[in-house]
Design an enzyme around this catalytic site. Structure first.
Site, mmCIF file in Angstrom:
data_model
loop_
_atom_site.group_PDB
_atom_site.id
_atom_site.type_symbol
_atom_site.label_atom_id
_atom_site.label_comp_id
_atom_site.label_asym_id
_atom_site.label_seq_id
_atom_site.Cartn_x
_atom_site.Cartn_y
_atom_site.Cartn_z
ATOM 1 N N HIS A 366 49.078 34.987 76.156
ATOM 2 C CA HIS A 366 48.353 35.880 77.057
ATOM 3 C C HIS A 366 48.802 35.790 78.500
ATOM 4 C CE1 HIS A 366 45.697 36.667 73.627
ATOM 5 N NE2 HIS A 366 45.739 37.863 74.165
ATOM 6 N N ARG A 473 41.878 46.065 77.680
ATOM 7 C CA ARG A 473 41.438 44.689 77.385
ATOM 8 C C ARG A 473 40.279 44.332 78.316
ATOM 9 N NH1 ARG A 473 47.364 43.678 76.673
ATOM 10 N NH2 ARG A 473 47.638 42.745 74.630
ATOM 11 N N ARG A 509 38.417 47.978 74.204
ATOM 12 C CA ARG A 509 38.250 46.946 73.186
ATOM 13 C C ARG A 509 37.128 46.027 73.634
ATOM 14 N NH1 ARG A 509 42.992 42.866 71.950
ATOM 15 N NH2 ARG A 509 42.576 42.099 74.039
ATOM 16 N N GLU A 608 44.369 42.962 62.880
ATOM 17 C CA GLU A 608 45.159 41.834 63.373
ATOM 18 C C GLU A 608 44.943 40.561 62.576
ATOM 19 O OE1 GLU A 608 44.472 41.465 67.595
ATOM 20 O OE2 GLU A 608 42.306 41.526 67.406
ATOM 21 N N ASN A 631 50.425 41.432 67.849
ATOM 22 C CA ASN A 631 50.632 40.058 68.346
ATOM 23 C C ASN A 631 49.885 39.073 67.463
ATOM 24 O OD1 ASN A 631 51.858 41.363 70.470
ATOM 25 N ND2 ASN A 631 50.035 41.282 71.761
ATOM 26 N N ASP A 632 48.609 39.352 67.253
ATOM 27 C CA ASP A 632 47.840 38.450 66.408
ATOM 28 C C ASP A 632 48.232 38.603 64.946
ATOM 29 O OD1 ASP A 632 46.135 36.740 67.925
ATOM 30 O OD2 ASP A 632 45.084 38.535 68.619
ATOM 31 N N ARG A 642 51.115 31.967 68.559
ATOM 32 C CA ARG A 642 51.860 32.894 69.420
ATOM 33 C C ARG A 642 52.174 32.297 70.784
ATOM 34 N NH1 ARG A 642 47.362 37.651 70.401
ATOM 35 N NH2 ARG A 642 48.409 38.092 72.367
ATOM 36 N N CYS A 679 49.194 48.516 69.204
ATOM 37 C CA CYS A 679 49.125 48.177 70.623
ATOM 38 C C CYS A 679 49.615 46.782 70.962
ATOM 39 C CB CYS A 679 47.699 48.368 71.136
ATOM 40 S SG CYS A 679 46.501 47.336 70.283
HETATM 41 C C1 PEP Z 1 47.335 41.972 69.651
HETATM 42 O O1 PEP Z 1 46.882 40.944 69.131
HETATM 43 O O2 PEP Z 1 48.399 42.508 69.285
HETATM 44 C C2 PEP Z 1 46.613 42.639 70.742
HETATM 45 C C3 PEP Z 1 46.987 43.828 71.157
HETATM 46 O O3 PEP Z 1 45.613 41.978 71.347
HETATM 47 P P1 PEP Z 1 45.815 40.712 72.285
HETATM 48 O O4 PEP Z 1 47.277 40.609 72.586
HETATM 49 O O5 PEP Z 1 45.010 40.931 73.509
HETATM 50 O O6 PEP Z 1 45.321 39.601 71.431
HETATM 51 MG MG MG Z 2 44.844 40.393 69.486
#
Ligand code: PEP
Ligand code: MG
Length: 752
Positions: A366, A473, A509, A608, A631-632, A642, A679
């Protein structure tokens, strides 16, 4: 306590007087080596200083031939002196000539001296030179003398770090301390940052080295050690204030060291030998860093890192924390840290941030996402950068190639100024695309949206020519705040977002905290695996008060418009049902009280967590839309943290398993008539975005800066050709498709 109390203290006192004498630099150095030689009853004492060209130049000597001063030098790693510098460790030899590394320098006349003791001159983890004493007889110098010489070397380190010796170095050369450094890491956010280094946790520079009174210094040290132990205990019990990266294991290691008798004892001994408490900490810390440099085992190196961090805390207790707060952030700050959480980055004045360099760091952690959102160039996994950078150094962060230039020479700096101009021209070209429709070469329209989370992001939506905000976010507002944002504050932000977006879609979100997104004011129990823990919708459903306040703020803000809201980390359909029920309840509540409501409310789920891949049909039957958080999803599909730099390159999302999973989402959603957006960070690089289009995604959301490059890619892409080639590939056994996808782009002139 071992060691003679008189010797080093008398010597240090004499050195302090010498440092204050109004003589020129060479005379001062000459007197210093003379003093050391006589105090240690050595026939020779010499100082070698490391130059920018990695040679150790003889700067002063008592005992060797004077003509050799500034004329004799050794390569780093060459001879005994070069070995000491390269390994940052002392050498204590009764018969120097017998050592395999011995190199004969005829100009010095040193062949008649048998015993040899040399110590590195260290400062802040850097080797600045070597200090040597020699004797004719065969003797092994006792441990006290080794310690005394190391302590004395600190005085020389101070002298080298000041600018006094710069004028003595052989013309055309410079001191290693001011040498440009070129480091390679991993590019984490695209961009170039030119500016001045700011250490996130500044290393204190100890300037007062020699104690006036040993008893006072010992008392200061004990007080500081007591406070250190208390503060570590405190951190261990108050897990709520733990920052990202400061995991229990690290704190346990801190605790172990804080109570380690050997460590404290070594510091005490250094005080008894005549140093101030802070200089003693630094002296012991120098050894730790030197050991760190030589330690091949990554686990032990990490523990030494922890010890180094702890020593830094102790130094701050001795010198005072406040002293750090006053430093003003330069206008072109490049932050350098071992690691940090997103909230810590957001603590800096964004207007002044130009770049971020981390020793750790991963592409979808993050802090990286926040840096990307702020448009800051970022390079991670730069080994050892903290030891090479000083606050205020000029530094260039190349978030394209992953290079970092510390104290760059003029030609490199000029080249980068040119690169910055070039990028500005390219940005200008992307800017020209802004009003062009996002349509592939074969006429397929693509929905390009941006990820946002802060007020500063809002102008970017229109500037980038995006079709809307695909992911807002909401947790970022919570992360920058000192206390929980109240309903009114949330409402104001959401309203501002909707106003700024005008006719464009905005998908909010709900609060996604936990994992590496920590709210300093939210107490939560310590978790072994925070990414798999009590986070996102899990926390929201257990604490419905929080989610209800947020939903209410969103319903108010979207009065008379459309509200699109999605829930993160949905793991089973029941969670979505419960979240939807909360929205419905709030909506009815507001309606009963006569408030204006949104015209429509569309609710979605983020895909996710892999378990959702086998509940897609049920999900599709319930939601208005889906949004893939790649990402998740990748983190959980590959079982790869990650935020872990070590694993960042291990698995490639452009390989069959994840691509098949992503394709499945599209297929099920399409058959149920439900729109899908993706996303995660996969959407933001032209190559991965091309792959997403190839497997059927038509709506993707990314950092604003990525819109231009991704749009240029899709405008040059014949999507039909890509699909015909790519989809069959998914069913073939492949290790990875990155190379093939790159080859496709090159063959078909797709701008990636
Ligand atoms: C993700 O997990 O891909 C996502 C868009 O949310 P974040 O990166 O904020 O966990
Ligand atoms: Mg996420």
């Amino acid at each position: 306590m071992r060691g003679s109390i008189g010797g080093p203290r008398v010597m240090l006192r004499r050195l302090r007087e010498l440092m204050a004498e109004p003589v020129n630099a060479q005379e001062r150095l000459d007197k210093i080596v003379m003093t050391i030689a006589s105090n240690m009853v050595a026939e020779v004492c010499s100082v070698y200083v490391l130059r920018g060209d990695s040679r150790l130049e003889l700067f002063a000597t008592e005992g060797l031939k004077r003509e050799a001063v500034h004329h004799s030098s050794l390569e780093l790693g060459e001879g005994l002196v070069g070995t000491i510098a390269a390994q940052a460790a002392p050498l204590n030899l009764p018969d120097a000539q017998q050592h395999p590394a011995f190199a004969y320098l005829p100009e010095t006349g040193e062949e008649i001296y048998h015993s040899f003791l040399g110590v590195p001159i260290l400062r802040g983890g850097q080797t600045l030179g070597v200090l040597v004493v020699q004797n004719r007889t065969h003797r092994t110098y006792p441990e006290e003398e080794v310690e005394a010489l190391q302590t004395t070397a600190m005085v020389l380190a101070e002298m080298i770090a000041g600018d006094e010796l710069d004028s003595l170095v052989t013309p055309g050369e410079n001191l290693a301390l001011r040498r440009p450094q070129h480091l390679a890491g991993r590019a984490l956010t695209e961009g170039l940052g030119l500016g001045h280094a700011v250490l996130h946790e500044p290393r204190l520079v100890v300037t007062s080295l020699i104690a006036e009174d040993v008893h006072t210094e010992l008392a200061r040290l004990e007080t500081a050690l007591d406070s250190l132990r208390t503060s570590v205990e405190d951190l261990l019990t108050r897990s709520d204030i733990m920052r990202a990266g400061e995991h229990r294991e690290v704190l346990e290691a801190y605790k172990m060291f804080a109570y380690d008798r050997g460590w404290a004892e070594r510091i005490r001994e250094a005080v008894v030998s005549g140093l101030t408490a802070e200089a003693a900490v630094e002296r012991v810390q120098n050894d730790t860093r030197a050991r760190m440099l030589r330690q091949p085992d990554p686990y032990l190196r990490d523990r030494l890192h922890d010890l180094d961090d702890l020593a830094n805390r102790l130094l701050r207790l001795l010198v005072g924390w406040d002293h750090l707060e006053d430093e003003e952030l330069p206008r072109d700050a490049i932050i350098v840290a071992r690691n940090m959480g997103p909230a810590e980055l957001l603590d800096y004045d964004r207007e002044r941030l130009r770049g971020l360099v981390l020793e750790e760091g991963a592409p979808t952690s993050h802090v990286t996402i926040v840096a990307r959102a702020l448009g800051i160039a970022m390079v991670g996994q730069v080994d050892g950068v903290l030891d090479l950078v000083n606050t205020g150094d000029a530094i260039i962060v190349d978030g394209v190639s992953g290079e970092v230039h510390v104290r760059p020479p003029a030609d490199i700096e000029a080249a980068y100024v040119e690169k910055v101009r070039f990028r500005a021209r390219r940005q200008e070209q992307y800017h020209q695309l802004k009003d062009k429709p996002a349509v592939t070469r074969d006429g397929q329209p693509i929905n390009l949206m941006v990820n946002a989370g802060l007020l500063v992001d809002l102008p970017h939506v229109k500037e980038a020519g995006a079709a809307g905000i695909g992911l807002f976010r909401t947790e970022l507002q919570f992360m920058v705040a000192a206390t929980f944002p109240r309903m009114r504050e949330q409402l104001q932000l959401y309203r501002a977002v909707l106003d700024a977006a005008g006719d464009l879609d905005v998908t909010f979100r709900s609060l996604d905290v936990g994992g590496d997104k920590v709210l300093p004011y939210l107490r939560s129990a310590q978790e072994e695996n925070p990414a798999l823990g009590w986070r996102a919708i899990r926390m929201a459903l257990d604490r419905p008060g929080l989610l209800r306040t947020q939903i209410r703020a969103l319903l108010h803000a979207a009065a008379g418009r459309e509200l699109r809201l999605m829930f993160p980390m949905i793991t089973e359909v029941g969670e979505f049902d419960r979240a939807r029920a909360l929205v419905e309840r709030e909506r009815r509540h507001l309606q009963r009280h006569g408030y204006a409501l949104p015209d429509t409310v569309k609710l979605g789920a983020m895909v996710e967590v892999p378990s959702l891949l086998w509940q897609l049909e049920e999900m599709v039957a319930r939601v208005d839309f889906l949004s893939v958080g790649s990402n998740d999803l990748m983190q959980f599909l590959f079982a790869v943290d990650r935020a872990n730099a070590k694993l960042a390159d291990r698995f490639d999302p452009l390989s069959p398993a994840p691509l098949r999973a992503l394709r499945k989402v599209i297929e099920v959603a399409h058959s149920g008539g439900v729109p899908v957006t993706l996303c995660g960070e996969l959407a933001g690089s032209p190559l991965t975005a091309m792959a997403l289009l190839g497997i059927g995604y038509r709506s993707i959301s990314m950092a604003p800066a990525a819109i231009g490059p991704v749009k240029a890619m899709l405008m040059s892409l014949d999507l039909g050709t890509l699909e015909r080639w790519l989809l069959p590939q998914l069913n073939l056994p492949h290790d990875g498709l990155r190379k093939e996808l790159t080859g496709f782009a090159q063959k078909h002139d797709v701008q990636i």
